[in-house]
Design a protein around this motif. Sequence first.
Motif, short mmCIF file in Angstrom:
data_model
loop_
_atom_site.label_atom_id
_atom_site.label_comp_id
_atom_site.label_asym_id
_atom_site.label_seq_id
_atom_site.Cartn_x
_atom_site.Cartn_y
_atom_site.Cartn_z
N TRP A 109 0.90 -1.12 0.04
CA TRP A 109 0.15 0.00 0.09
C TRP A 109 1.08 1.52 -0.01
O TRP A 109 0.82 2.12 -0.60
CB TRP A 109 -1.02 0.09 1.10
CG TRP A 109 -1.54 1.23 1.45
CD1 TRP A 109 -1.27 2.27 2.09
CD2 TRP A 109 -3.08 1.55 0.87
NE1 TRP A 109 -2.30 3.22 1.99
CE2 TRP A 109 -3.20 2.77 1.25
CE3 TRP A 109 -3.86 0.73 -0.03
CZ2 TRP A 109 -4.60 3.28 0.75
CZ3 TRP A 109 -5.16 1.44 -0.42
CH2 TRP A 109 -5.24 2.82 0.17
N ASN A 110 1.68 1.22 0.93
CA ASN A 110 2.68 2.50 0.97
C ASN A 110 3.65 2.70 -0.23
O ASN A 110 3.79 3.77 -0.64
CB ASN A 110 3.66 2.15 2.40
CG ASN A 110 2.75 2.59 3.59
OD1 ASN A 110 1.80 3.24 3.67
ND2 ASN A 110 3.34 2.03 4.75
N LYS A 111 4.13 1.71 -0.74
CA LYS A 111 4.84 1.85 -1.80
C LYS A 111 4.27 2.70 -3.05
O LYS A 111 4.62 3.56 -3.81
CB LYS A 111 5.29 0.39 -2.12
CG LYS A 111 6.67 0.55 -3.32
CD LYS A 111 8.04 0.22 -2.57
CE LYS A 111 9.37 0.53 -3.20
NZ LYS A 111 9.39 1.86 -3.89
N VAL A 112 3.13 2.14 -3.41
CA VAL A 112 2.12 2.78 -4.44
C VAL A 112 1.84 4.10 -4.05
O VAL A 112 2.09 4.91 -4.78
CB VAL A 112 1.27 1.84 -4.63
CG1 VAL A 112 -0.01 2.36 -5.59
CG2 VAL A 112 1.42 0.44 -5.25
N MET A 113 1.44 4.28 -2.89
CA MET A 113 1.03 5.67 -2.64
C MET A 113 2.14 6.61 -2.52
O MET A 113 2.06 7.86 -2.86
CB MET A 113 0.48 5.55 -0.99
CG MET A 113 -0.95 5.04 -1.06
SD MET A 113 -2.12 6.06 -1.99
CE MET A 113 -3.35 4.89 -2.21
N ASN A 114 3.40 6.13 -2.08
CA ASN A 114 4.49 6.93 -1.87
C ASN A 114 4.95 7.51 -3.48
O ASN A 114 5.44 8.46 -3.49
CB ASN A 114 5.70 6.33 -1.10
CG ASN A 114 6.82 7.34 -0.62
OD1 ASN A 114 6.38 8.22 -0.09
ND2 ASN A 114 7.79 7.01 -1.07
N THR A 115 4.72 6.52 -4.23
CA THR A 115 5.16 6.88 -5.45
C THR A 115 4.19 7.58 -6.60
O THR A 115 4.46 8.58 -7.10
CB THR A 115 5.75 5.49 -6.38
OG1 THR A 115 6.75 4.89 -5.70
CG2 THR A 115 6.39 5.97 -7.90
N ASN A 116 3.26 6.96 -6.36
CA ASN A 116 2.06 7.46 -7.20
C ASN A 116 1.33 8.63 -6.79
O ASN A 116 0.60 9.46 -7.65
CB ASN A 116 0.95 6.30 -7.47
CG ASN A 116 1.43 5.15 -8.22
OD1 ASN A 116 2.72 5.00 -8.30
ND2 ASN A 116 0.59 4.25 -8.71
N LEU A 117 1.42 9.12 -5.51
CA LEU A 117 0.47 9.95 -5.14
C LEU A 117 1.62 11.15 -4.23
O LEU A 117 1.70 12.28 -4.82
CB LEU A 117 -0.70 9.56 -4.24
CG LEU A 117 -1.56 10.65 -3.65
CD1 LEU A 117 -2.14 11.35 -4.95
CD2 LEU A 117 -2.83 10.10 -2.84
N THR A 118 2.21 10.76 -3.40
CA THR A 118 3.32 11.54 -2.66
C THR A 118 4.10 12.05 -3.65
O THR A 118 4.84 13.18 -3.74
CB THR A 118 3.68 11.08 -1.53
OG1 THR A 118 2.83 10.33 -0.62
CG2 THR A 118 4.64 11.77 -0.46
N GLY A 119 4.78 11.14 -4.38
CA GLY A 119 5.84 11.70 -5.59
C GLY A 119 5.28 12.58 -6.37
O GLY A 119 5.99 13.67 -6.77
N TYR A 120 3.81 12.75 -6.69
CA TYR A 120 3.13 13.75 -7.61
C TYR A 120 2.83 15.11 -6.70
O TYR A 120 3.48 16.20 -7.25
CB TYR A 120 1.73 13.18 -8.28
CG TYR A 120 1.72 12.24 -9.43
CD1 TYR A 120 2.69 11.29 -9.49
CD2 TYR A 120 0.88 12.41 -10.16
CE1 TYR A 120 2.71 10.44 -10.42
CE2 TYR A 120 0.90 11.49 -11.44
CZ TYR A 120 2.04 10.41 -11.33
OH TYR A 120 1.84 9.62 -12.50
#
Length: 267
Positions: A109-120
């Motif tokens: 969950w965190n990995k996807v959120m960190n790249t796809n949303l926090t990264g944006y």
Amino acid sequence: MGIQERNQTVLVTGASSGIGQGIAIAFGQKKANVIINYHSDEEGANHTLEMIKKSGGNGFIHKADVGNEEEVITMFQRAIAEYKGVDVLVSNAGIQKDNSFAEMTLEQWNKVMNTNLTGYFLCAREAIKHFTQKEANNPDAKAIGNIIFMSSVHDIIPWAGHVNYASSKGGILMLMKSLALEVAPKKIRVNAISPGAIATDINDDVWKDEEKLKELMKLIPYKRIGQPEDVAKVAVWLASEESDYVTGTTIYVDGGMTLYPGFVDNG
Ligand code: NAD
């Protein structure tokens, strides 16, 4: 002078492969300076740079994890110093870590959120800080900065077994709209592109398998899988003065995938 006539400087994240690579090359063909962000695939990033230079553009490759605040800040500092500013951010880097919901780990969950949303968020924040230092001459002036978020049809189509990914893309929709509203008076435009199925590494298990591809075609009324160039052309247009009155919008580049394909034969 129009934004297409002078050399635009464009930062593309995740530009060592797939859609990001296609977009970086398309801007290169417009003679842009392109900052090619990559995470681990240096060879892919160098290939992107080679293609850009061949078509008359310029640029450099820069390794950074878009989910890492320090690395994102450093990347923007370098880009701004090298080309005396950045005009366009294409926030594209994205990943999938699929699992059924009950089995999904916090790490997935965190990995996807960190790249796809926090990264944006991190990339857009640096871009906005930079854009707002530029002079917005008057209300009739064209945009002084452009942000394009690479979202997905899964910002509106639910996706079982991919709840983390769909949640991140749904999040991008409101990130894009709220930010577009906040910065429109500053003459900064923010839009999203939501691709359907585009043949890249992220889904090669599907389009390289004849049976799975046949199944996928049932979801695409236009009856072909998309190519990175289909998306790249839209990104170039969204960054140009041709689209100057467009902000806070998502363009679906999906061969009709969001049209409820099950109803194609009368329902
Ligand atoms: P891809 O796997 O080829 O590209 C993703 C890129 O992101 C890779 O270059 C990867 O190295 C990079 N990346 C991953 N984590 C990163 C990080 N932490 N920091 C920097 N870079 C990182 O797949 P793609 O299909 O080209 O995906 C690009 C974007 O398009 C993604 O946001 C994806 O969700 C979106 N998208 C793709 C499709 C499709 O069908 N291919 C459909 C809808 C949306």
